[in-house]
Design an enzyme around this catalytic site. Sequence first.
Site, PDB file in Angstrom:
ATOM      1  N   TYR A   1     -10.347  -4.050   8.873  1.00  0.00           N
ATOM      2  CA  TYR A   1      -8.912  -3.976   9.094  1.00  0.00           C
ATOM      3  C   TYR A   1      -8.840  -2.764   9.832  1.00  0.00           C
ATOM      4  O   TYR A   1      -8.276  -2.686  10.786  1.00  0.00           O
ATOM      5  CB  TYR A   1      -7.855  -3.586   7.661  1.00  0.00           C
ATOM      6  CG  TYR A   1      -6.182  -2.921   8.072  1.00  0.00           C
ATOM      7  CD1 TYR A   1      -5.788  -3.670   8.564  1.00  0.00           C
ATOM      8  CD2 TYR A   1      -7.297  -1.823   8.630  1.00  0.00           C
ATOM      9  CE1 TYR A   1      -4.241  -3.360   8.968  1.00  0.00           C
ATOM     10  CE2 TYR A   1      -5.166  -1.227   8.564  1.00  0.00           C
ATOM     11  CZ  TYR A   1      -4.708  -2.445   8.379  1.00  0.00           C
ATOM     12  OH  TYR A   1      -2.604  -1.687   9.071  1.00  0.00           O
ATOM     13  N   HIS A   2      -9.550  -1.845   9.409  1.00  0.00           N
ATOM     14  CA  HIS A   2      -9.903  -0.410   9.885  1.00  0.00           C
ATOM     15  C   HIS A   2     -10.319  -0.118  11.557  1.00  0.00           C
ATOM     16  O   HIS A   2      -9.945   0.718  12.447  1.00  0.00           O
ATOM     17  CB  HIS A   2     -10.073   0.536   9.676  1.00  0.00           C
ATOM     18  CG  HIS A   2      -9.414   1.068   8.134  1.00  0.00           C
ATOM     19  ND1 HIS A   2     -10.761  -0.127   6.701  1.00  0.00           N
ATOM     20  CD2 HIS A   2      -8.874   1.713   7.219  1.00  0.00           C
ATOM     21  CE1 HIS A   2      -9.158   1.055   5.960  1.00  0.00           C
ATOM     22  NE2 HIS A   2      -8.710   1.445   5.950  1.00  0.00           N
TER      23      HIS A   2
ATOM     24  N   LYS B   1      -9.355  17.082  17.055  1.00  0.00           N
ATOM     25  CA  LYS B   1      -8.324  16.711  16.026  1.00  0.00           C
ATOM     26  C   LYS B   1      -8.826  17.713  14.813  1.00  0.00           C
ATOM     27  O   LYS B   1      -9.202  18.226  14.655  1.00  0.00           O
ATOM     28  CB  LYS B   1      -8.753  15.532  15.262  1.00  0.00           C
ATOM     29  CG  LYS B   1      -8.371  13.950  16.141  1.00  0.00           C
ATOM     30  CD  LYS B   1      -8.048  13.208  15.170  1.00  0.00           C
ATOM     31  CE  LYS B   1      -7.725  12.659  14.316  1.00  0.00           C
ATOM     32  NZ  LYS B   1      -5.951  12.292  14.507  1.00  0.00           N
TER      33      LYS B   1
ATOM     34  N   TYR C   1       0.672  -1.017   0.189  1.00  0.00           N
ATOM     35  CA  TYR C   1       0.153   0.124  -0.553  1.00  0.00           C
ATOM     36  C   TYR C   1       1.379   1.282  -0.110  1.00  0.00           C
ATOM     37  O   TYR C   1       2.106   1.369   1.102  1.00  0.00           O
ATOM     38  CB  TYR C   1      -0.870  -0.091   1.000  1.00  0.00           C
ATOM     39  CG  TYR C   1      -1.952   0.677   1.424  1.00  0.00           C
ATOM     40  CD1 TYR C   1      -2.676   0.888   0.828  1.00  0.00           C
ATOM     41  CD2 TYR C   1      -1.981   1.496   2.347  1.00  0.00           C
ATOM     42  CE1 TYR C   1      -3.868   2.185   0.448  1.00  0.00           C
ATOM     43  CE2 TYR C   1      -2.589   2.654   3.233  1.00  0.00           C
ATOM     44  CZ  TYR C   1      -3.545   2.878   2.182  1.00  0.00           C
ATOM     45  OH  TYR C   1      -4.821   3.851   1.563  1.00  0.00           O
TER      46      TYR C   1
ATOM     47  N   ASP D   1      -8.313  14.427   8.945  1.00  0.00           N
ATOM     48  CA  ASP D   1      -7.274  13.232   9.300  1.00  0.00           C
ATOM     49  C   ASP D   1      -8.230  12.598  10.324  1.00  0.00           C
ATOM     50  O   ASP D   1      -8.993  13.500  11.586  1.00  0.00           O
ATOM     51  CB  ASP D   1      -6.534  13.608  10.101  1.00  0.00           C
ATOM     52  CG  ASP D   1      -6.151  12.401  11.012  1.00  0.00           C
ATOM     53  OD1 ASP D   1      -6.690  10.880  10.735  1.00  0.00           O
ATOM     54  OD2 ASP D   1      -5.046  12.536  12.277  1.00  0.00           O
TER      55      ASP D   1
ATOM     56  N   HIS E   1      -8.752   9.441  11.739  1.00  0.00           N
ATOM     57  CA  HIS E   1      -8.288   8.814  12.553  1.00  0.00           C
ATOM     58  C   HIS E   1      -8.079   8.751  14.235  1.00  0.00           C
ATOM     59  O   HIS E   1      -7.522   9.881  14.849  1.00  0.00           O
ATOM     60  CB  HIS E   1      -6.925   7.972  12.337  1.00  0.00           C
ATOM     61  CG  HIS E   1      -7.118   7.346  10.715  1.00  0.00           C
ATOM     62  ND1 HIS E   1      -6.408   8.391   9.923  1.00  0.00           N
ATOM     63  CD2 HIS E   1      -6.335   5.785  10.358  1.00  0.00           C
ATOM     64  CE1 HIS E   1      -6.109   7.777   8.853  1.00  0.00           C
ATOM     65  NE2 HIS E   1      -7.039   6.970   9.138  1.00  0.00           N
TER      66      HIS E   1
END
Length: 713
Positions: free
Chosen positions: A231-232, A596, A77, A600, A602
């Site tokens: 995955y996330h 944040k 990736y 972004d 995350h």
Amino acid sequence: MAEDGHDWAARARAELKGRDPETLHRRTEDGIPVKPLYRAADLDGIAQLDVPPGFAPFRRGIHATMHAGRPWTIRQYGGFAMAEDTNAFFKANLAAGQTGLSVAFDLPTHRGYDSDHPEAAAEIGRAGVAIDTVEDMARLFDGIDLGSTSVSMTMSGAVLPVLAAFIVAGEEQGVAREKLTGTIQNDILKEFLVRNAYIYPPEPSLCIVGDVVEAVTRTMPRFNALSISGYHMQEAGATPVQEVAYTIADGLDYVRAALARRLDIDAFAPRLSFFFGVGLNFFQEIAKLRAARIVWAERMAAFAPKNPASLALRMHCQTSGVSLVAQEPRNNMMRTAIEALAAVLGGTQSLHTNGFDEALGLPSAEAVRLARNTQHILAEETDLTHVADPLGGSYYVESLTASLAEAIRVEVSRIEEAGGMARFIAGGEARRAIAEAAARRQARIDSGAAAVIGLNRHVDPATKPSGREQDFIDYGAMRRRQIDRLDAVRAKRDAKAVTAALDRLSEAAAQDPSQPGRNVPGLLDLAIDAMRVRATVGEVSNALERVFGRHRAPSPVVTGVYGETSDGHRDFMVVRKAVTALSARVGRVPRLLVVKLGQDGHDRGAGAIAGGFADLGFEVRLAPLFRTPAEAARLALEWPADIIGISSHGGGHGELVPALMRALREGGGTMPAVCGGVVPEADRPALIQAGIAQIFGPGTSVIEAARGVLALL
């Protein structure tokens, strides 16, 4: 004594000096019991153990010969800066033996912003490649034959313009869309749950997913319209059962959406793919991947497909990012190798291995090469590829697979009874469950109950995190070049044709807005028309936003879990007592605003800090995502906060944090601010000069951060 005459318990007690071997039992994070010994009797009652690979329910793999017949696809990736930079990276990887490409897009592209949008300025080309136009996509794949190279694109929010640009770039390379090979992620439900790279509200976003699935199914036989991602979820803190159950439940919602468009189950189900994370609990991760295939096959059987391939769960895996630590980063090489081995033994179809220094920033060239060679060593030096499912029949692995599958079944049934995953996400329970699991894990690391070598066990005091040289990219100059290119495309195109194409897209999106399950036809085809006349990614996204609006989700603070897990630990109790004493001195509890900045999404780190500080006695507010520096400053001043905690992951801190500090000063704010997350060593002096009081790097415990904040107050 056992029937075979071997009194294992007696032998074990002798070895344990009289201690009962029952004390060796433990439980996984999902509560599944794990014994110190497994025997043949543990396999009693487990169905279909003798079913070979290639046959439902695919416990042992979806292909008859698995890696003995065809090794997994090696993918890395990647994406950074401008298209030509990533193109050079791709070509080097292909030359070094990589067999498929996976594209990482920058955050503005994910969020549907062109590079000249004011909210995109700080993050262009960071954490991914900037794509605004068909010309950018053509540069990305210059010299790479799209007719013979499989391309995976991690894109969900701006899926329509990005996929459209890829299709048009292929056309202009001479490759018709029906010849393109690869996958577009197109998994918007997980964005609303964990990753937050969404644009529109859930209902129209699901409509877009269905439109892409329909269009790709009908016109792109070699391309996959969905990569359903767990995955996330794992990276956000989900347990293995949560990761698989939520991912399968997402997939079931997508299957029903495709069937509602009158697509035949066998036309699209064999082309669905899944994406799982692989962590360090070696045998549990192997069993998790096997259990995922079993439960998916069972659930898909209810749709009565005629093609057995419709029951098969095809997967891509990636080694864990959250298991990487900045302290003694070369230890991460071993972590990644172990995780990669688990993915292979679990039966993955393709694999990405992370660079050992990714906790410090973008991976270095050395780290990328070592990560790729990890896969080559597994494939070519270990004899792993000589046998299909070498762990098949293992007492432990088969028993653990069965236990995980049953726990996943129970959770999927609960979600289905609640009306499916979209409704389950809307109710907030899934997000809270993952946040609670993440808080529990963080508390166990902070207390030392969960070992992380180099961080809380076997620590070398001479080793400092963030010690490597950063590859220097002049992002300011890169942004100016990208905007110049964007301006050049706009200057040469037929503006009337672009406006007409965008208007047609908006009109199609506006059809029948009163119907919750509305079936808006042709959005991908209309996006392709717009990209052909040189509309931009941002313009196509904005044409849809005019109709759908832009989604803004709340950011609740999950409290109680970190404190409950840490209760009684000495350091936690000392810091909580200090917070209580500070509150008594000033007459109220200290106030922390966690924010944040930029695009972004995350937010695991921000959530862990917010919940942990709240359990220590702070009054905490977690600002909604995607704040501008001016918005964050206004929140801090209006509350008012005693201290601001800024979480950084996507690399935009170099511009966003100083802008926040300026806005605070202009508003008369004097409260200190701290920064935490992935902040490379080279960036720190500028942040300190801008007014940041302390910087907490990757691996900093909640307790350590709280001590630092208390020192400032």
